[in-house]
Design a protein around this motif. Structure first.
Motif, PDB file in Angstrom:
ATOM      1  N   LEU A  54      -1.053   1.011   4.696  1.00  0.00           N
ATOM      2  CA  LEU A  54      -0.103   0.795   5.559  1.00  0.00           C
ATOM      3  C   LEU A  54      -0.631   0.684   7.026  1.00  0.00           C
ATOM      4  O   LEU A  54      -0.984   1.760   7.673  1.00  0.00           O
ATOM      5  CB  LEU A  54       1.272   1.513   4.925  1.00  0.00           C
ATOM      6  N   GLY A 109      -0.256  -5.210  10.244  1.00  0.00           N
ATOM      7  CA  GLY A 109       0.518  -5.016   9.445  1.00  0.00           C
ATOM      8  C   GLY A 109       1.027  -6.449   9.127  1.00  0.00           C
ATOM      9  O   GLY A 109       1.307  -6.714   8.140  1.00  0.00           O
ATOM     10  N   ARG A 136      -7.824   7.623   2.300  1.00  0.00           N
ATOM     11  CA  ARG A 136      -7.238   6.708   1.193  1.00  0.00           C
ATOM     12  C   ARG A 136      -7.881   7.318  -0.282  1.00  0.00           C
ATOM     13  O   ARG A 136      -9.221   7.937  -0.031  1.00  0.00           O
ATOM     14  CB  ARG A 136      -8.078   5.789   1.517  1.00  0.00           C
ATOM     15  N   SER A 188      -0.652   4.574   1.586  1.00  0.00           N
ATOM     16  CA  SER A 188      -1.252   5.515   2.039  1.00  0.00           C
ATOM     17  C   SER A 188      -0.561   4.530   3.725  1.00  0.00           C
ATOM     18  O   SER A 188      -1.322   3.541   3.648  1.00  0.00           O
ATOM     19  CB  SER A 188      -2.834   5.239   1.760  1.00  0.00           C
ATOM     20  N   ALA A 189      -0.425   5.200   4.698  1.00  0.00           N
ATOM     21  CA  ALA A 189      -0.716   5.590   5.641  1.00  0.00           C
ATOM     22  C   ALA A 189      -1.660   5.162   6.783  1.00  0.00           C
ATOM     23  O   ALA A 189      -2.173   6.564   6.428  1.00  0.00           O
ATOM     24  CB  ALA A 189       0.338   5.595   6.401  1.00  0.00           C
ATOM     25  N   SER A 202       0.558  -0.947   0.053  1.00  0.00           N
ATOM     26  CA  SER A 202       0.089   0.233   0.048  1.00  0.00           C
ATOM     27  C   SER A 202       0.823   0.900  -0.310  1.00  0.00           C
ATOM     28  O   SER A 202       2.085   1.474   0.212  1.00  0.00           O
ATOM     29  CB  SER A 202      -0.956  -0.284   1.277  1.00  0.00           C
ATOM     30  N   SER A 207      -3.013   6.757  10.457  1.00  0.00           N
ATOM     31  CA  SER A 207      -2.619   7.212  11.385  1.00  0.00           C
ATOM     32  C   SER A 207      -3.447   7.417  12.520  1.00  0.00           C
ATOM     33  O   SER A 207      -3.785   7.064  12.579  1.00  0.00           O
ATOM     34  CB  SER A 207      -1.926   8.317  10.854  1.00  0.00           C
ATOM     35  N   ALA A 257       5.323   1.691   9.920  1.00  0.00           N
ATOM     36  CA  ALA A 257       4.957   0.938   8.819  1.00  0.00           C
ATOM     37  C   ALA A 257       6.589   1.240   8.138  1.00  0.00           C
ATOM     38  O   ALA A 257       6.430   2.300   7.462  1.00  0.00           O
ATOM     39  CB  ALA A 257       4.330   0.826   7.837  1.00  0.00           C
ATOM     40  N   PRO A 273       0.322   1.852  10.880  1.00  0.00           N
ATOM     41  CA  PRO A 273       0.826   2.908  11.578  1.00  0.00           C
ATOM     42  C   PRO A 273       2.036   1.937  12.023  1.00  0.00           C
ATOM     43  O   PRO A 273       2.516   1.949  12.417  1.00  0.00           O
ATOM     44  CB  PRO A 273       0.148   3.845  12.682  1.00  0.00           C
TER      45      PRO A 273
END
Ligand SMILES: Cc1cc2nc3c(=O)[nH]c(=O)nc-3n(C[C@H](O)[C@H](O)[C@H](O)COP(=O)(O)OP(=O)(O)OC[C@H]3O[C@@H](n4cnc5c(N)ncnc54)[C@H](O)[C@@H]3O)c2cc1C
Length: 396
Positions: free
Chosen positions: A173, A231, A154, A141-142, A139, A144, A177, A175
């Motif tokens: 992703l 994850g 996203r 985009s994370a 991915s 948070s 990552a 947080p």
């Protein structure tokens, strides 16, 4: 198709095939318009809500029908016979539900599964991303942290039924990552999203009623709405997403091609067609035979793979993954070719014109998406690597 024993309410005593027939009937009544207008089949979705089909895979203790993967496959084939968009909408929803059933936290399951069983939540899937295309396991985009919750922000370039969904399973992703592979799957109610904006138009070649629009999603969700371990989306892909997608899609495509062949055969045998087609033509008979052969091949592989998934303790084994991928690739190719061959078999009037009762034109456009809906090319690359891991060439 199995019959499920249910609660005493009249609707709950209906067999699965009766429920499916009701959805198929509604889908059939609207399919010309939804295809022409590229409009979502709201009426068919409402019937899935009413009949309890949205809760097919929800266990009975959460109020669902407690159906099996085999039930999902059988239902997808039946809906696919009528309208591939409706079938794929159903199959992809089931894939999301199974992920929550198998990997959701108990608080999430307790809250969400009864709502799905009641027909109040239709779930959409958000895995594709603009930069990485279809690749599932990364991915860009994370998620948070935000006040002890997770902030989800996203862009999703293609979300089947996204404007009509009541909930979304989204890959992002984890947080903090440190690699693009640390992907999490997170659930969001529609009401938890402060932004849910469509961008652009939806005017595809086929699958027009799937209304798979681009969406911008933003909102905040509790940490308990991470599905599976943070994850570790790979574990969900191996155990649920991959198998359910390949079985479900293949069932939809097989249904669509079988529906097309059935309509052609009925047209050829109809009194109105008497004297118009030479049913003894060797060319016609050979084409009908080849079409049927393709569908028998897909049906056999689908049934075999369904059994492998039900019986295998470890779905990550290369031979199991190879069979699942072979099913998807074979179904995508053979179902499309079967309908393409039918176009040649019956020619211009019944093969190429929109208003023919065979509806081959519609089926062919829809089936053209099969090889793209998770690219066959990507699967071949994965299969090449998996094949190298299995020098003994053992079959699942
Ligand atoms: C009808 C329909 C409904 C869909 N619904 C959804 C949905 O609800 N949610 C969702 O998230 N997604 C959805 N998708 C997206 C789908 O799952 C795939 O992710 C998407 O179709 C892939 O898009 P792409 O072909 O542009 O991208 P890619 O997968 O990036 O492929 C583009 C082309 O590049 C080539 N290619 C690129 N990279 C590689 C590589 N590493 N190996 C081999 N070949 C490569 C391939 O030839 C491929 O044809 C839907 C797709 C369709 C057709």
């Amino acid at each position: 198709m199995s019959t499920i024993a249910l609660e005493p309410a009249p609707l709950r005593t209906e067999s699965l095939s009766d429920r499916t027939a009701r959805v198929a009937e509604v889908a059939a009544a609207h399919l010309v318009r939804t295809d022409r207008e590229a409009a979502f089949p709201v009426e068919a979705l409402d019937e899935m809500r009413r009949t309890g089909l949205l809760g097919l895979l929800v266990p009975t203790e959460y109020g669902g029908l407690g159906g099996t993967v085999a039930d999902m496959v059988a239902t997808s084939i039946e809906l696919g016979r009528v309208d591939m968009s409706v079938a794929v909408i159903f199959a992809m929803h089931c894939q999301q539900v199974e992920a929550v059933v198998r990997h959701g936290s108990e608080p999430l399951r307790r809250r969400l599964l009864p709502e799905i069983a009641d027909g109040r939540r239709y779930l959409a899937s958000v895995t594709t991303e603009a930069g990485k295309g279809g690749h599932l396991l990364t991915s860009e985009s994370a998620l948070s942290d935000a006040d002890g919750e997770l902030l989800l922000d996203r862009f999703a370039p293609i979300v089947t039924g996204g404007e009509h969904a009541d909930g979304f399973l989204v890959t992002m992703l984890a947080p903090g990552a440190t690699s693009p592979n640390q992907v999490s799957l997170v659930y969001a109610d529609r009401e938890q999203l402060t932004t849910l904006e469509r961008s652009g138009d939806w005017q595809p070649l086929g699958m027009r009623a799937s209304h798979s629009v681009a969406l911008k999603l933003r909102g905040q969700v509790p940490c308990a709405q991470v599905v599976g371990r943070q994850g570790d989306f790979r574990a969900i892909v191996t155990s649920v997403f991959g198998p359910m997608a390949h079985l479900g899609w293949s069932a939809c495509w097989l249904g669509t091609a079988a529906g097309a062949l059935s309509r052609v055969l009925r047209m050829l045998r109809s009194p109105a067609n008497r004297g118009r087609t030479d049913l003894g033509s060797e060319l016609l008979l050979t084409r009908l035979s080849r079409t049927r052969q393709r569908l028998e091949t897909v049906h056999a592989l689908l049934a075999r793979t369904e059994r492998t998934v039900a019986e295998s303790a470890d779905l990550s084994l290369p031979r199991v993954q190879l069979q699942l991928n072979a099913l998807k690739i074979t179904a995508a190719e053979e179902c499309y070719r079967a309908v393409d061959e039918l176009v040649d078999a019956v020619g211009m009037r019944h093969g190429y014109l929109k208003d023919s009762p065979t509806r081959l034109e519609h089926a062919l456009r829809d089936l053209r998406s099969a090889a793209l809906n998770y690219s066959n090319d990507r699967l071949h690359l994965a299969d090449g690597k998996l094949a190298l891991l299995d020098p003994e060439v053992r079959f699942a």
